[in-house]
Write a protein that holds these residues in place. Structure first.
Motif, mmCIF file in Angstrom:
data_model
loop_
_atom_site.group_PDB
_atom_site.id
_atom_site.type_symbol
_atom_site.label_atom_id
_atom_site.label_comp_id
_atom_site.label_asym_id
_atom_site.label_seq_id
_atom_site.Cartn_x
_atom_site.Cartn_y
_atom_site.Cartn_z
ATOM 1 N N GLN A 71 -24.080 27.375 35.526
ATOM 2 C CA GLN A 71 -24.165 26.310 36.689
ATOM 3 C C GLN A 71 -23.592 24.902 36.196
ATOM 4 O OE1 GLN A 71 -27.604 25.842 38.849
ATOM 5 N NE2 GLN A 71 -28.000 28.092 38.668
ATOM 6 N N TYR A 72 -23.642 24.615 34.987
ATOM 7 C CA TYR A 72 -23.189 23.243 34.513
ATOM 8 C C TYR A 72 -22.127 23.430 33.511
ATOM 9 C CZ TYR A 72 -27.300 21.647 36.903
ATOM 10 O OH TYR A 72 -28.276 21.339 37.907
ATOM 11 N N VAL A 78 -29.434 19.291 33.833
ATOM 12 C CA VAL A 78 -29.934 20.593 33.448
ATOM 13 C C VAL A 78 -31.535 20.478 32.993
ATOM 14 C CG1 VAL A 78 -29.864 21.997 31.362
ATOM 15 C CG2 VAL A 78 -27.880 21.105 32.407
ATOM 16 N N ALA A 79 -31.819 19.402 32.269
ATOM 17 C CA ALA A 79 -33.271 19.305 31.798
ATOM 18 C C ALA A 79 -34.227 19.313 32.850
ATOM 19 C CB ALA A 79 -33.393 17.959 30.925
ATOM 20 N N ARG A 80 -33.767 18.558 34.108
ATOM 21 C CA ARG A 80 -34.734 18.428 35.250
ATOM 22 C C ARG A 80 -34.729 19.671 35.790
ATOM 23 N NH1 ARG A 80 -31.984 13.223 35.474
ATOM 24 N NH2 ARG A 80 -30.315 14.029 36.529
ATOM 25 N N GLN A 136 -38.272 22.634 36.264
ATOM 26 C CA GLN A 136 -38.646 23.627 37.465
ATOM 27 C C GLN A 136 -39.003 24.987 36.948
ATOM 28 O OE1 GLN A 136 -35.780 22.835 40.543
ATOM 29 N NE2 GLN A 136 -36.245 20.701 40.436
ATOM 30 N N ILE A 137 -37.864 25.336 36.003
ATOM 31 C CA ILE A 137 -38.105 26.777 35.612
ATOM 32 C C ILE A 137 -39.442 26.992 34.827
ATOM 33 C CG2 ILE A 137 -37.031 28.239 33.868
ATOM 34 C CD1 ILE A 137 -34.206 27.092 34.887
ATOM 35 N N ILE A 138 -39.724 26.184 33.913
ATOM 36 C CA ILE A 138 -40.902 25.952 33.104
ATOM 37 C C ILE A 138 -42.221 26.014 34.177
ATOM 38 C CG2 ILE A 138 -42.216 24.863 31.298
ATOM 39 C CD1 ILE A 138 -39.760 23.766 30.258
ATOM 40 N N ALA A 139 -41.975 25.203 34.904
ATOM 41 C CA ALA A 139 -43.269 25.289 36.217
ATOM 42 C C ALA A 139 -43.580 26.573 36.707
ATOM 43 C CB ALA A 139 -43.167 24.183 36.864
ATOM 44 N N THR A 140 -42.541 27.324 36.961
ATOM 45 C CA THR A 140 -42.371 28.609 37.634
ATOM 46 C C THR A 140 -42.692 29.616 36.692
ATOM 47 O OG1 THR A 140 -40.556 27.791 39.241
ATOM 48 C CG2 THR A 140 -41.025 30.153 39.243
ATOM 49 N N ASN A 141 -42.206 29.774 35.628
ATOM 50 C CA ASN A 141 -42.430 30.701 34.582
ATOM 51 C C ASN A 141 -43.686 30.801 33.950
ATOM 52 O OD1 ASN A 141 -39.793 31.604 35.684
ATOM 53 N ND2 ASN A 141 -38.669 31.467 33.647
ATOM 54 N N ASN A 191 -36.556 15.123 26.286
ATOM 55 C CA ASN A 191 -36.634 15.976 25.187
ATOM 56 C C ASN A 191 -35.756 17.284 25.107
ATOM 57 O OD1 ASN A 191 -38.757 14.588 23.775
ATOM 58 N ND2 ASN A 191 -40.291 15.335 24.886
ATOM 59 N N ILE A 192 -35.785 17.653 26.574
ATOM 60 C CA ILE A 192 -35.110 18.993 26.712
ATOM 61 C C ILE A 192 -33.270 18.269 26.610
ATOM 62 C CG2 ILE A 192 -34.398 20.728 28.491
ATOM 63 C CD1 ILE A 192 -37.490 20.664 29.047
#
Length: 292
Positions: free
Chosen positions: A85-86, A132-134, A138-143, A155-156
């Motif tokens: 995407q980026y 990307v980090a933001r 969201q991906i971490i919260a979902t998974n 950090n990311i």
């Protein structure tokens, strides 16, 4: 159809692809009641992370020794978003370092010891990496079901900034130089009374991982191009003078004796790693408790 090479859990497996390639397939229940050699319908696969090179396959097996597959696949998804995407170009070692970071942050969050990031804000200089980090949060919260504070994006983002570069088809490591750098760092840390301990082992090992891939990064990127503004390093120098002193000793020795063109950005990464070590070292914890 995708042939299962190894089952990780009910929702993830290593599969054979075309042209002798392999990939990590992820999808709800895709391996339920299946075994090695069974077939998975591509329509049931929600995410597929292709392992293009032998290095990428070795990275996966390295990760799976110590990190849960859900964290590994989450990391792969984040990196896939960054690339697709980026259009970020990153070196393969980010799979190791970012997985390790996310797992460490996840454990600290769960046991209540998570602290806000000490990394300065670079979003003006690196808008893409921060975007990307933001999205990664969201991906971490979902998974993983963990909702990190917004500051975790710093950090990311730093991991992507640190790993920027065009990767070769296979990463090549100069073991002799890698060992020399490792010895330099251990010698300087020892001189300042910093050793690997039970309390700081996570951060100590992460610093060693950073050094393991430093040689590869220096060989594959434009090391002379300093991209992080001097004000950021000055801010860290003021806030963490001891870490800056130790990091500068390491940086200067490597720059003078091994890589004269090494970017000043590396000093910043050293400062951050060393400050984390200091905060977790037993002696420094005692000193901190004695302060009025």
């Amino acid at each position: 159809m995708l042939k299962i090479v190894q089952i990780f859990n009910n929702n993830a497996a290593l599969v054979d692809l075309d042209n002798h390639r392999q990939g990590v397939a992820k999808g709800r229940g895709i391996t339920f009641q299946k075994k090695r050699g069974s077939m998975i319908s591509p329509e049931k696969v929600e995410k597929l992370f292709v392992l293009e090179t032998e290095t990428s396959r070795e990275n996966l097996y390295t990760l799976l020794k110590n990190i849960p597959i859900d964290v590994v696949t989450t990391t792969y998804e984040i990196i896939d978003v960054a690339q697709q995407q980026y259009h970020l170009k990153v070196l393969d070692y980010i799979y190791i370092t970012l997985s390790d970071h996310i797992f460490g942050a996840y454990k600290r969050y769960i046991d209540g010891t998570y602290e806000d990031s000490m990394v300065p804000d670079f979003h003006t200089q690196y808008p893409t990496e921060y975007a990307v980090a933001r999205q990664a949060l969201q991906i971490i919260a979902t998974n993983l079901g963990v909702h990190f504070p917004d500051s975790e994006a710093k950090n990311i983002a730093l991991h992507f900034i640190n790993a920027t570069g065009e990767a070769d088809s296979e990463q090549k490591f100069n073991k002799k130089t890698e060992t020399t750098i490792d010895n330099v760092v251990r010698r300087v840390l020892k001189r300042h009374g910093i050793f690997r301990s039970t309390s700081n082992s996570n951060y100590y090992d992460r610093f060693m991982i950073h050094l393991q891939y430093l040689v590869s990064r220096l060989q594959q990127t434009n090391v002379e191009a300093t991209t992080i503004v001097p004000q950021v390093t000055n801010e860290l120098k003021q806030n963490y003078p001891r870490s800056h002193e130790i990091a500068s000793e390491i940086f200067n020795e490597i720059k003078q004796n091994l890589y004269p063109g090494m970017s000043d950005d590396e000093r910043l990464y050293f400062i951050i790693h060393i400050q984390r070590l200091i905060e977790e070292s037993p002696v420094d914890k005692q000193l901190t408790r004695k302060k009025p």
